[in-house]
Design an enzyme around this catalytic site. Structure first.
Site, PDB file in Angstrom:
ATOM      1  N   ASP A  56     -22.705  35.695  39.291  1.00 12.22           N
ATOM      2  CA  ASP A  56     -21.912  34.469  39.336  1.00 12.22           C
ATOM      3  C   ASP A  56     -21.272  34.218  40.692  1.00 12.22           C
ATOM      4  O   ASP A  56     -20.656  35.118  41.284  1.00 12.22           O
ATOM      5  CB  ASP A  56     -20.814  34.512  38.265  1.00 12.22           C
ATOM      6  CG  ASP A  56     -21.387  34.490  36.858  1.00 12.22           C
ATOM      7  OD1 ASP A  56     -22.362  33.756  36.631  1.00 12.22           O
ATOM      8  OD2 ASP A  56     -20.858  35.211  35.995  1.00 12.22           O
ATOM      9  N   HIS A  79     -27.496  38.658  35.760  1.00 10.37           N
ATOM     10  CA  HIS A  79     -27.792  38.299  34.378  1.00 10.37           C
ATOM     11  C   HIS A  79     -28.633  37.035  34.338  1.00 10.37           C
ATOM     12  O   HIS A  79     -28.746  36.304  35.318  1.00 10.37           O
ATOM     13  CB  HIS A  79     -26.516  38.138  33.548  1.00 10.37           C
ATOM     14  CG  HIS A  79     -25.535  37.145  34.113  1.00 10.37           C
ATOM     15  ND1 HIS A  79     -24.701  37.446  35.173  1.00 10.37           N
ATOM     16  CD2 HIS A  79     -25.245  35.868  33.765  1.00 10.37           C
ATOM     17  CE1 HIS A  79     -23.940  36.409  35.453  1.00 10.37           C
ATOM     18  NE2 HIS A  79     -24.258  35.433  34.624  1.00 10.37           N
TER      19      HIS A  79
END
Length: 358
Positions: A165, A313
């Site tokens: 992120d 992810h």
């Protein structure tokens, strides 16, 4: 000092139930025309340093704690995240740092409690371009359904979705939590994580030597372009940063491969052809590293807590013709990524521990 824009407090005069809001309105986020100062640098003190190495506060009080794969992913049963003690919060930081991602099911934690828990781990990040719930700028909403335009996904392969992120920030996130509370059905909407520790360990000695010390440019330009196209505000003017290709976690001391196709765009000091070739190899390495990945099948009201410093992810968008998926993410920031020549690989560390026990 914490960045001034990270201490925004939610007005709790009338608390919002995000799950109910998603059921009633679908995509409910707002895009206020708000500008923020650039995120100031701050000293990050990781709660994992205060943890009990045995993490007894977790293991002695949970019903069950078990690993999902040898390299990454642990599941905890019998603890509620909104009821953790201070020691349990610190021990969780260490568990997540070691295992990459930790999962909890049947969680009662709401968005306000999520914000308070997140603050324990660092100043909360406010996204540069994405929408958020009304009066809750620190919250990143996950919402996709059958009405979501499919054109963006048609131009990408599933492997392109791997990311850590907002890695383009000067001090990207560390421990991060995501609660998924609505699912499209009995199947669909899984998420995958990979271990940056093991991705580094799986490289040959020669490749490890080559990539250590290299730096890569991470950029959020794609998100800025999307915001400009949609007429949404770009809240800050900085969205590109250089980080080491191999970073060291401040608590574990382990080396982690820190690149991903989402935001890593080029290697500093290499020609474009050289950089493209190196990144192509490294992206393929993490995308196909099934021996250091975990795939989590969500249940409604499950929470994933992961360390963005040592994982990437990938959300699986296999449900856009099936139904909706909703959740919220809280994203504390951590230290500026760094490389330390005294760092060890996770494998080296485990061998050393085994040797001490013999």
């Amino acid at each position: 000092m914490a960045p001034p824009n990270a201490e925004t407090l939610a007005q709790e005069v009338e608390k919002i139930d995000l799950k109910q809001l998603a059921r009633e309105k679908g995509r409910y986020v707002v895009f206020p025309e708000t500008n923020y100062e650039e995120i100031a640098e701050f000293e990050h003190k990781d709660p994992g340093h205060r943890a009990d190495p045995k993490k007894a506060s977790l293991y002695d009080n949970a019903e069950r704690i078990f690993d999902l794969t040898p390299q990454i992913g642990t599941e905890v049963h019998g603890l509620q995240l909104n009821k953790l003690t201070e020691q349990q919060k610190d021990d969780l930081a260490l568990l997540v740092a070691e295992r990459g991602v930790v999962f909890f099911r049947k969680q009662d934690i709401n968005v306000y409690e999520g914000i308070e828990l997140g603050k324990h781990y660092g100043p909360l990040h406010i996204h540069n371009t994405f929408g958020h719930p009304p009066e809750l700028p620190e919250i990143h909403v996950v919402y996709f359904d059958t009405k979501t335009p499919k054109q963006f996904f048609k131009n990408l392969s599933a492997g392109d979705g791997w990311h850590s992120d907002v890695s383009y920030e000067k001090q990207p996130p560390g421990l991060t939590l995501l609660k998924i509370d609505l699912l499209p059905g009995e199947a669909g909407g899984d998420t995958m994580w990979l271990s940056g520790y093991s991705a580094y360990d799986r490289l040959s000695p020669a490749m490890k030597k080559f990539v250590e010390g290299l730096e890569a440019v991470h950029t959020g330009q794609m998100q800025v372009d999307e915001a400009n196209k949609a007429g949404h505000a770009v809240r800050r003017q900085h969205w590109e940063t250089t980080h080491p290709v191999v970073r060291v976690h401040p608590v574990t001391g382990w080396k982690s491969l820190y690149i991903q196709p989402g935001f890593t765009k080029r290697i500093v000091g290499l020609t474009k052809r050289e950089s493209d070739a190196v990144l192509r190899f490294l992206f393929n390495h993490i995308e196909t590293g099934h021996d250091f990945q975990v795939r989590f099948k969500w249940e409604e009201d499950s929470v994933a807590v992961w360390d963005n410093r040592v994982t990437a992810h990938n959300a699986i968008f296999d449900y856009l013709d099936v139904g909706r998926r909703h959740g919220f993410r809280v994203t504390p920031q951590a230290e500026k990524p760094y490389y330390d020549v005294n760092g060890k690989s996770k494998h080296e560390s485990n061998l050393a521990k085994a040797g001490q026990k013999q």
